[in-house]
Design an enzyme around this catalytic site. Structure first.
Site, mmCIF file in Angstrom:
data_model
loop_
_atom_site.group_PDB
_atom_site.id
_atom_site.type_symbol
_atom_site.label_atom_id
_atom_site.label_comp_id
_atom_site.label_asym_id
_atom_site.label_seq_id
_atom_site.Cartn_x
_atom_site.Cartn_y
_atom_site.Cartn_z
ATOM 1 C CG ASP A 87 -1.864 -1.158 1.260
ATOM 2 O OD1 ASP A 87 -2.126 -1.731 0.188
ATOM 3 O OD2 ASP A 87 -2.326 -1.502 2.359
ATOM 4 C CD GLU A 88 -0.657 6.222 0.674
ATOM 5 O OE1 GLU A 88 0.439 6.808 0.649
ATOM 6 O OE2 GLU A 88 -1.523 6.429 1.529
#
Length: 237
Positions: A107-108
């Protein structure tokens, strides 16, 4: 017999542009091979242990690329990003041009160890659930985690949109709110969803290990390096 290729094709295979662009680089005397200037695009060289420079930048010929990155926060594992920079912007352009891909996504806001390659078989071997390559995450939770919570994660929790319960392979407590969780799968937002299933929330998530390969302490966020033979051995079952 050792495999040989002409210099123009060597550079093109290594991601330095079209054959025409590579020919121009060579003719313009921007290329050295094994320490010597070469301005002949049709000159042939053995690929084994081939060292060259492009505009002064040293490179080594690689049939395939295998590397690790310490993924920083606020970067997306996609070529087409929506809200944040791509992790591919942290790599030299020739690696991107030759089609290197991250193996699984983080995930970012998740940091830590991520592998990249342009070898399709290697990517499948590491990412496929059938090969059961374990991954360890350092999970910092908003609230303290009880022993009962840990037992629940090891026994298996029910996630929305999943037919079966999902369990951690192993959990090590670091502090009252930090654990190391080992998983064999890589489902969408899996760690965050599992922690939510026990009534807690992930504040910080970092992948620290894939197989027996650990994120090096001296590899800073945003940095990358080639995988060594020892690294590749650590990824074998």
């Amino acid at each position: 017999m050792a495999k040989k290729l002409d210099l123009e094709r060597i550079l093109q295979r290594q991601g330095f542009g079209t054959r025409k662009m590579c020919r121009i680089l060579i003719i313009n005397e921007e290329v050295t091979v094994n320490g010597k200037l070469c301005n002949d695009p049709d000159a042939t060289f053995e690929l084994e242990n081939l060292q060259f420079t492009i505009e002064g930048e040293p490179w080594e010929y690689r049939e395939h690329s295998y590397l690790m990155m310490h993924k920083p926060a606020h970067h997306e594992c996609s070529h087409k990003t929506q809200f944040h920079p791509t992790i591919y912007s942290l790599l030299p352009l020739p690696l991107v041009e030759r089609g290197i891909q991250c193996i699984g996504r983080l995930d970012e806001d998740t940091t830590g160890l991520i592998l990249l390659s342009d070898d399709g078989q290697f990517i499948h071997k590491i990412s496929s659930p059938k090969h059961h390559v374990p991954k360890i995450y350092e999970v910092t939770c908003k609230h303290p985690i009880s022993d009962e919570d840990l037992q629940g994660l090891l026994a298996g929790v029910k996630l929305i949109d999943e037919d079966q319960t999902i369990a951690a392979l192993e959990i090590t407590r670091v502090t009252e709110s930090i654990i190391h969780m080992t998983l064999a799968e890589g489902k969408y937002h899996q760690v965050k969803r599992m922690i939510a299933a026990i009534g807690n929330r992930v504040d910080y998530l970092k992948r620290i290990k894939i197989g027996r390969l650990e994120l090096p302490q001296n590899l800073q966020p945003g940095e990358w390096r080639w995988l060594t033979e020892q690294d590749l051995d650590a990824l074998k079952p």
